[in-house]
Design a protein around this motif. Sequence first.
Motif, PDB file in Angstrom:
ATOM      1  N   GLY A  98     -39.151 -13.700  74.236  1.00  0.00           N
ATOM      2  CA  GLY A  98     -38.220 -13.932  75.329  1.00  0.00           C
ATOM      3  C   GLY A  98     -37.559 -15.292  75.339  1.00  0.00           C
ATOM      4  N   GLU A  99     -37.958 -16.179  74.429  1.00  0.00           N
ATOM      5  CA  GLU A  99     -37.390 -17.530  74.441  1.00  0.00           C
ATOM      6  C   GLU A  99     -36.125 -17.615  73.600  1.00  0.00           C
ATOM      7  N   LYS A 100     -35.191 -18.405  74.066  1.00  0.00           N
ATOM      8  CA  LYS A 100     -34.012 -18.740  73.280  1.00  0.00           C
ATOM      9  C   LYS A 100     -34.457 -19.475  72.020  1.00  0.00           C
ATOM     10  N   GLN A 101     -33.831 -19.141  70.885  1.00  0.00           N
ATOM     11  CA  GLN A 101     -34.160 -19.789  69.625  1.00  0.00           C
ATOM     12  C   GLN A 101     -33.135 -20.874  69.292  1.00  0.00           C
ATOM     13  N   TYR A 102     -33.638 -22.063  69.000  1.00  0.00           N
ATOM     14  CA  TYR A 102     -32.793 -23.193  68.618  1.00  0.00           C
ATOM     15  C   TYR A 102     -32.747 -23.283  67.096  1.00  0.00           C
ATOM     16  N   LEU A 103     -31.557 -23.416  66.547  1.00  0.00           N
ATOM     17  CA  LEU A 103     -31.365 -23.544  65.112  1.00  0.00           C
ATOM     18  C   LEU A 103     -31.240 -25.018  64.733  1.00  0.00           C
ATOM     19  N   GLY A 104     -31.051 -25.288  63.446  1.00  0.00           N
ATOM     20  CA  GLY A 104     -31.019 -26.666  62.974  1.00  0.00           C
ATOM     21  C   GLY A 104     -30.009 -27.551  63.685  1.00  0.00           C
ATOM     22  N   PRO A 105     -28.746 -27.159  63.762  1.00  0.00           N
ATOM     23  CA  PRO A 105     -27.768 -27.998  64.462  1.00  0.00           C
ATOM     24  C   PRO A 105     -28.123 -28.228  65.928  1.00  0.00           C
ATOM     25  N   ASP A 106     -28.745 -27.236  66.565  1.00  0.00           N
ATOM     26  CA  ASP A 106     -29.168 -27.397  67.961  1.00  0.00           C
ATOM     27  C   ASP A 106     -30.236 -28.481  68.076  1.00  0.00           C
ATOM     28  N   LEU A 107     -31.204 -28.462  67.161  1.00  0.00           N
ATOM     29  CA  LEU A 107     -32.274 -29.449  67.220  1.00  0.00           C
ATOM     30  C   LEU A 107     -31.745 -30.836  66.885  1.00  0.00           C
ATOM     31  N   VAL A 108     -30.839 -30.934  65.921  1.00  0.00           N
ATOM     32  CA  VAL A 108     -30.231 -32.234  65.606  1.00  0.00           C
ATOM     33  C   VAL A 108     -29.544 -32.802  66.840  1.00  0.00           C
ATOM     34  N   ALA A 109     -28.811 -31.974  67.571  1.00  0.00           N
ATOM     35  CA  ALA A 109     -28.118 -32.435  68.773  1.00  0.00           C
ATOM     36  C   ALA A 109     -29.106 -32.941  69.817  1.00  0.00           C
ATOM     37  N   VAL A 110     -30.251 -32.272  69.944  1.00  0.00           N
ATOM     38  CA  VAL A 110     -31.270 -32.722  70.896  1.00  0.00           C
ATOM     39  C   VAL A 110     -31.834 -34.073  70.461  1.00  0.00           C
ATOM     40  N   LEU A 111     -32.174 -34.196  69.185  1.00  0.00           N
ATOM     41  CA  LEU A 111     -32.784 -35.426  68.699  1.00  0.00           C
ATOM     42  C   LEU A 111     -31.835 -36.617  68.821  1.00  0.00           C
ATOM     43  N   LYS A 112     -30.556 -36.386  68.645  1.00  0.00           N
ATOM     44  CA  LYS A 112     -29.576 -37.477  68.737  1.00  0.00           C
ATOM     45  C   LYS A 112     -29.477 -38.071  70.136  1.00  0.00           C
TER      46      LYS A 112
END
Length: 567
Positions: free
Chosen positions: A434-448
């Motif tokens: 049921g959770e939304k899946q974060y892909l690589g670009p999504d995680l990079v945006a979070v880390l930035k």
Amino acid sequence: MSDSPDCGPRAHAGPSRRTFLAAGAAAAGAVAVSGGGAGLVRAEPSALQSANPAGTTLDRVAVPGTTRKGGYRKLTEGAGWPLYVRQELARAGASRESTRTALASFVQLTDIHITDVQSPARFEYVHPVQGPAYRPQEALGTQGAVALIKRINQVAAGPFTGRAFDCVVSTGDNTDNHELIELTWFQKLLSGGSITPNTGAKDRFEGVQALGSDLYWRPELASRDIYKDRGFVQIPGYLRAAMRTHHSPGLNAPWYAVFGNHDDQFLGTVPNGILDWMYLSSVKFDLPGTDPAVSEIAGAMSSNPAALAPLLSQLRVTGPAFDVTPDARRRPFSPQEFVRSHFNPAVKGAGPIGHGFRDPDGPTWYTFQIAPGVRGIAMNTCNSLGISDGSMGEKQVRWIERKLREFRDELVLVFSHHTSTTMTAQLPNPETPGEKQYLGPDLVAVLKQHKNLIAWVNGHTHKNEMIAHRGATAKHHFWEINTASHIDFPQLARIIEVADNGDGTLSIFTPLLEADSPYTADEDDLTQVGLASLYRELSYNDLHYDADLIGKAADRNCELLLTHPLR
């Protein structure tokens, strides 16, 4: 199967044993870096004058030597690789060497792929289509790992800062087929103890290298095979030596483990439950390369794993197969069992208890202190329906954000198995329903968004690569550090040193390590050291060897500059 790229002319569609990679020669001289600009990436030989490169690839590396009939090349000692200064994210100050202060020093292992090579739950016969389904060196994985552990213990400190290693982090694919026995061997390697790399029958080798067709190197047989056609030789006693009990001293530094797709799924590519009956089977399949089922199975592994169930069920009736001894130690472990096993007192070694995991029944991600003021966050990027590539559930992403805020006054490095470019699995993850899946670009945006994040350290591709990620300001930039495996040549680990240059910048040094074994293998030396040497040389001569995995010269031994985000 391994998520390394295959050999030869291959088209790369994501790093896994199911994919192919276009072969290319490793860069050895001038390096062009996209978006870099003149002068931002340069070799700096003078940097070694105040360093201690002994035992690292700054000092010497394995290189091909003489060629024998068939094309097999012996390895020999070559000159070390240079240090490259990478200034895409910050400029290097001229006086930084004299004002530098060490903050942290640790070693990254990745993709060690400890393998039960006699397991019936393998598809070696598809290797003509998908190279890493079978590797000629794979029976010597534990011996090769011991030699690497010895090298880490010998070097003991970062060559540029002189700081003793704070810890060792293994960034996933610790096992090849998430079998309990593979996990047991892996943990004994890192913590210390005796290892008997044998399953099934106690008195004989029951894998394809003894009982299979001429598709494999059969080292103890005089008969031809496609590897002997390429210069591999007969080595009487090789398989018996490979199964022999040997000892690991264990790491002298505390160690931590990250979850990889091969720790999570059948051969790293097949969703769990579909073929679990194979682990405890009494037969091992060995199809000839001409069998149409080979390409069907290879195709199903790449795009439709559910189709494997009827294909393999049919083989149970038709074969071809040979008998093997069932072994309960081959059963697959769950993510929860992976976590719980790290609390076993028998695998404590240099510690800590739990090796970073906070609770035996807790999640597969955690934080740990690398050094005072330097924090690590171990992430789980595996998606059990992702074939081999990864993603991350929203719950874990929010947890990472909370931890980055909690440790806002510390420098933070995050660790995962997958890279930003291989987190592409958009399918729902059974482990995070049921959770939304974060892909690589999504995680990079979070880390930035978090300026205290300075690096993302990972594996999965079996290739050395550095990626400069630019944030909204200089204090939001970070480096992604991707390291080659220790199963495929060049069989490396990486030292990572973090230093405060005292001028508003940080340096992250990334020198690479090889195992402590002779460069030139002696086929008559079947001691533990001799087998470790063969492990490396055979990997170079694998029919599916890929020269591109070594990476560009500027992606190996580096000094990565970064604006100090807390100054």
